[in-house]
Scaffold this motif. Structure first.
Motif, PDB file in Angstrom:
ATOM      1  N   GLU A   3      21.098  47.845  54.227  1.00 24.28           N
ATOM      2  CA  GLU A   3      22.410  47.326  54.572  1.00 24.28           C
ATOM      3  C   GLU A   3      22.745  46.122  53.693  1.00 24.28           C
ATOM      4  OE1 GLU A   3      22.442  45.844  58.592  1.00 24.28           O
ATOM      5  OE2 GLU A   3      20.819  44.427  58.231  1.00 24.28           O
ATOM      6  N   ILE A   4      24.033  45.936  53.489  1.00 26.26           N
ATOM      7  CA  ILE A   4      24.448  44.784  52.711  1.00 26.26           C
ATOM      8  C   ILE A   4      24.336  43.532  53.566  1.00 26.26           C
ATOM      9  CG2 ILE A   4      26.887  45.065  53.294  1.00 26.26           C
ATOM     10  CD1 ILE A   4      27.431  44.040  50.365  1.00 26.26           C
ATOM     11  N   ASP A  55      24.931  48.951  40.175  1.00 31.12           N
ATOM     12  CA  ASP A  55      24.331  49.710  39.085  1.00 31.12           C
ATOM     13  C   ASP A  55      22.861  49.383  38.849  1.00 31.12           C
ATOM     14  OD1 ASP A  55      27.404  48.814  38.026  1.00 31.12           O
ATOM     15  OD2 ASP A  55      26.909  50.959  38.001  1.00 31.12           O
ATOM     16  N   TYR A  56      22.451  48.195  39.203  1.00 31.86           N
ATOM     17  CA  TYR A  56      21.083  47.767  38.939  1.00 31.86           C
ATOM     18  C   TYR A  56      20.503  47.137  40.203  1.00 31.86           C
ATOM     19  CZ  TYR A  56      22.886  48.161  34.197  1.00 31.86           C
ATOM     20  OH  TYR A  56      23.472  48.618  33.051  1.00 31.86           O
ATOM     21  N   TRP A  57      19.216  47.377  40.402  1.00 33.85           N
ATOM     22  CA  TRP A  57      18.539  46.899  41.611  1.00 33.85           C
ATOM     23  C   TRP A  57      17.211  46.236  41.255  1.00 33.85           C
ATOM     24  CZ3 TRP A  57      20.542  47.444  46.554  1.00 33.85           C
ATOM     25  CH2 TRP A  57      21.699  48.227  46.654  1.00 33.85           C
ATOM     26  N   GLY A  58      16.867  45.205  42.031  1.00 35.00           N
ATOM     27  CA  GLY A  58      15.559  44.607  41.911  1.00 35.00           C
ATOM     28  C   GLY A  58      14.541  45.350  42.754  1.00 35.00           C
ATOM     29  N   GLN A  59      13.305  44.891  42.697  1.00 33.55           N
ATOM     30  CA  GLN A  59      12.214  45.540  43.423  1.00 33.55           C
ATOM     31  C   GLN A  59      12.099  45.069  44.863  1.00 33.55           C
ATOM     32  OE1 GLN A  59      10.202  48.098  42.182  1.00 33.55           O
ATOM     33  NE2 GLN A  59      11.871  48.034  40.691  1.00 33.55           N
ATOM     34  N   GLY A  60      12.719  43.959  45.177  1.00 33.91           N
ATOM     35  CA  GLY A  60      12.711  43.479  46.552  1.00 33.91           C
ATOM     36  C   GLY A  60      11.703  42.373  46.790  1.00 33.91           C
ATOM     37  N   ALA A 120      12.865  41.860  56.916  1.00 30.15           N
ATOM     38  CA  ALA A 120      13.201  43.020  56.085  1.00 30.15           C
ATOM     39  C   ALA A 120      12.751  42.761  54.665  1.00 30.15           C
ATOM     40  CB  ALA A 120      14.709  43.274  56.105  1.00 30.15           C
ATOM     41  N   ASN A 121      12.832  43.796  53.868  1.00 31.24           N
ATOM     42  CA  ASN A 121      12.680  43.648  52.432  1.00 31.24           C
ATOM     43  C   ASN A 121      14.073  43.391  51.864  1.00 31.24           C
ATOM     44  OD1 ASN A 121      11.235  43.521  50.077  1.00 31.24           O
ATOM     45  ND2 ASN A 121      10.997  45.722  49.837  1.00 31.24           N
ATOM     46  N   TYR A 122      14.217  42.322  51.116  1.00 25.26           N
ATOM     47  CA  TYR A 122      15.517  41.920  50.598  1.00 25.26           C
ATOM     48  C   TYR A 122      15.611  42.262  49.119  1.00 25.26           C
ATOM     49  CZ  TYR A 122      16.766  39.443  54.849  1.00 25.26           C
ATOM     50  OH  TYR A 122      17.100  39.135  56.148  1.00 25.26           O
ATOM     51  N   TYR A 123      16.718  42.902  48.759  1.00 23.16           N
ATOM     52  CA  TYR A 123      16.950  43.343  47.385  1.00 23.16           C
ATOM     53  C   TYR A 123      18.204  42.676  46.829  1.00 23.16           C
ATOM     54  CZ  TYR A 123      13.982  47.267  48.808  1.00 23.16           C
ATOM     55  OH  TYR A 123      12.953  48.047  49.267  1.00 23.16           O
ATOM     56  N   CYS A 124      18.156  42.313  45.566  1.00 18.30           N
ATOM     57  CA  CYS A 124      19.399  41.925  44.924  1.00 18.30           C
ATOM     58  C   CYS A 124      19.858  43.063  44.031  1.00 18.30           C
ATOM     59  CB  CYS A 124      19.280  40.614  44.154  1.00 18.30           C
ATOM     60  SG  CYS A 124      18.530  40.716  42.550  1.00 18.30           S
ATOM     61  N   ALA A 125      21.156  43.103  43.792  1.00 14.31           N
ATOM     62  CA  ALA A 125      21.749  44.175  43.018  1.00 14.31           C
ATOM     63  C   ALA A 125      22.897  43.627  42.191  1.00 14.31           C
ATOM     64  CB  ALA A 125      22.238  45.289  43.945  1.00 14.31           C
ATOM     65  N   PHE A 181      25.155  38.880  32.538  1.00 12.86           N
ATOM     66  CA  PHE A 181      25.038  38.575  33.969  1.00 12.86           C
ATOM     67  C   PHE A 181      26.324  37.987  34.511  1.00 12.86           C
ATOM     68  CE2 PHE A 181      23.138  37.288  37.888  1.00 12.86           C
ATOM     69  CZ  PHE A 181      23.668  36.042  38.181  1.00 12.86           C
ATOM     70  N   SER A 182      26.939  37.086  33.777  1.00 17.27           N
ATOM     71  CA  SER A 182      28.098  36.370  34.290  1.00 17.27           C
ATOM     72  C   SER A 182      29.290  37.277  34.564  1.00 17.27           C
ATOM     73  CB  SER A 182      28.510  35.260  33.326  1.00 17.27           C
ATOM     74  OG  SER A 182      28.856  35.803  32.069  1.00 17.27           O
ATOM     75  N   SER A 183      29.284  38.475  34.038  1.00 18.11           N
ATOM     76  CA  SER A 183      30.397  39.398  34.259  1.00 18.11           C
ATOM     77  C   SER A 183      30.147  40.353  35.417  1.00 18.11           C
ATOM     78  CB  SER A 183      30.668  40.207  32.988  1.00 18.11           C
ATOM     79  OG  SER A 183      29.594  41.085  32.710  1.00 18.11           O
ATOM     80  N   TYR A 184      28.966  40.302  36.016  1.00 18.44           N
ATOM     81  CA  TYR A 184      28.600  41.230  37.092  1.00 18.44           C
ATOM     82  C   TYR A 184      28.851  40.618  38.460  1.00 18.44           C
ATOM     83  CZ  TYR A 184      25.891  43.953  33.661  1.00 18.44           C
ATOM     84  OH  TYR A 184      25.488  44.712  32.602  1.00 18.44           O
ATOM     85  N   ALA A 185      29.314  41.432  39.374  1.00 19.59           N
ATOM     86  CA  ALA A 185      29.251  41.052  40.777  1.00 19.59           C
ATOM     87  C   ALA A 185      27.799  41.223  41.227  1.00 19.59           C
ATOM     88  CB  ALA A 185      30.165  41.936  41.615  1.00 19.59           C
ATOM     89  N   MET A 186      27.408  40.429  42.190  1.00 23.68           N
ATOM     90  CA  MET A 186      26.030  40.472  42.676  1.00 23.68           C
ATOM     91  C   MET A 186      26.021  40.624  44.191  1.00 23.68           C
ATOM     92  SD  MET A 186      24.256  40.182  39.925  1.00 23.68           S
ATOM     93  CE  MET A 186      22.610  39.925  40.629  1.00 23.68           C
ATOM     94  N   GLY A 187      24.970  41.238  44.673  1.00 25.50           N
ATOM     95  CA  GLY A 187      24.848  41.407  46.111  1.00 25.50           C
ATOM     96  C   GLY A 187      23.406  41.299  46.558  1.00 25.50           C
ATOM     97  N   TRP A 188      23.245  40.971  47.824  1.00 25.60           N
ATOM     98  CA  TRP A 188      21.935  40.988  48.480  1.00 25.60           C
ATOM     99  C   TRP A 188      21.996  42.054  49.585  1.00 25.60           C
ATOM    100  CZ3 TRP A 188      17.557  38.673  46.983  1.00 25.60           C
ATOM    101  CH2 TRP A 188      17.638  37.580  46.124  1.00 25.60           C
ATOM    102  N   PHE A 189      20.985  42.893  49.601  1.00 26.27           N
ATOM    103  CA  PHE A 189      20.843  43.921  50.623  1.00 26.27           C
ATOM    104  C   PHE A 189      19.491  43.730  51.295  1.00 26.27           C
ATOM    105  CE2 PHE A 189      24.286  46.971  49.648  1.00 26.27           C
ATOM    106  CZ  PHE A 189      24.737  46.425  48.453  1.00 26.27           C
TER     107      PHE A 189
END
Length: 124
Positions: free
Chosen positions: A46-47, A112-117, A92-97, A29-37
């Motif tokens: 949208e990001i 590369d990876y997505w949560g369920q929201g 909205a439905n919020y997803y992390c990635a 995990f610590s090597s990944y960038a993370m985002g919320w959409f």
């Protein structure tokens, strides 16, 4: 493989606050960038915000600047989205990635990876 699980969504009145959490499985995990959409009904995803693997770089959509804060705790494999001064249009439905590349990532294609929201509903 990384699994992402979001939590913290709910119903809140306009002007209120929520904190979303996204916990990741795996030791990288610590090597990944993370985002919320986010994705509202009838709209494209949208990001909202993004954070680099170190946490040293962040990005916010113009619509949430000054109201939302993204942060991460690599020891807990968790990324957060603190949302203040919520507006009905934040509903909205919020997803992390997660993005393996690690550096700040703004585009969906970079993840590369997505949560369920988790659903966020802001009432007026």
């Amino acid at each position: 493989q990384v699994q992402l699980v979001e939590s913290g969504g709910g119903l809140v009145q306009a002007g209120g606050s929520l904190r979303l959490s996204c916990t990741a499985s795996g030791r990288t995990f610590s090597s990944y960038a993370m985002g919320w959409f986010r994705q509202a009904p009838g709209k494209e995803r949208e990001i909202v915000a993004a954070i680099s693997w170190t946490g040293g770089f962040t990005y916010y959509a113009d619509s949430v600047k000054g109201r939302f804060t993204i942060s991460r705790d690599n020891a807990k494999n968790t990324v957060y989205l603190q949302m203040n001064s919520l507006k009905p249009e934040d509903t909205a439905n919020y997803y992390c990635a997660a993005a393996r590349r690690g550096v700040l990532a703004r585009g969906e294609y970079e993840y590369d990876y997505w949560g369920q929201g988790t659903q966020v509903t802001v009432s007026s």
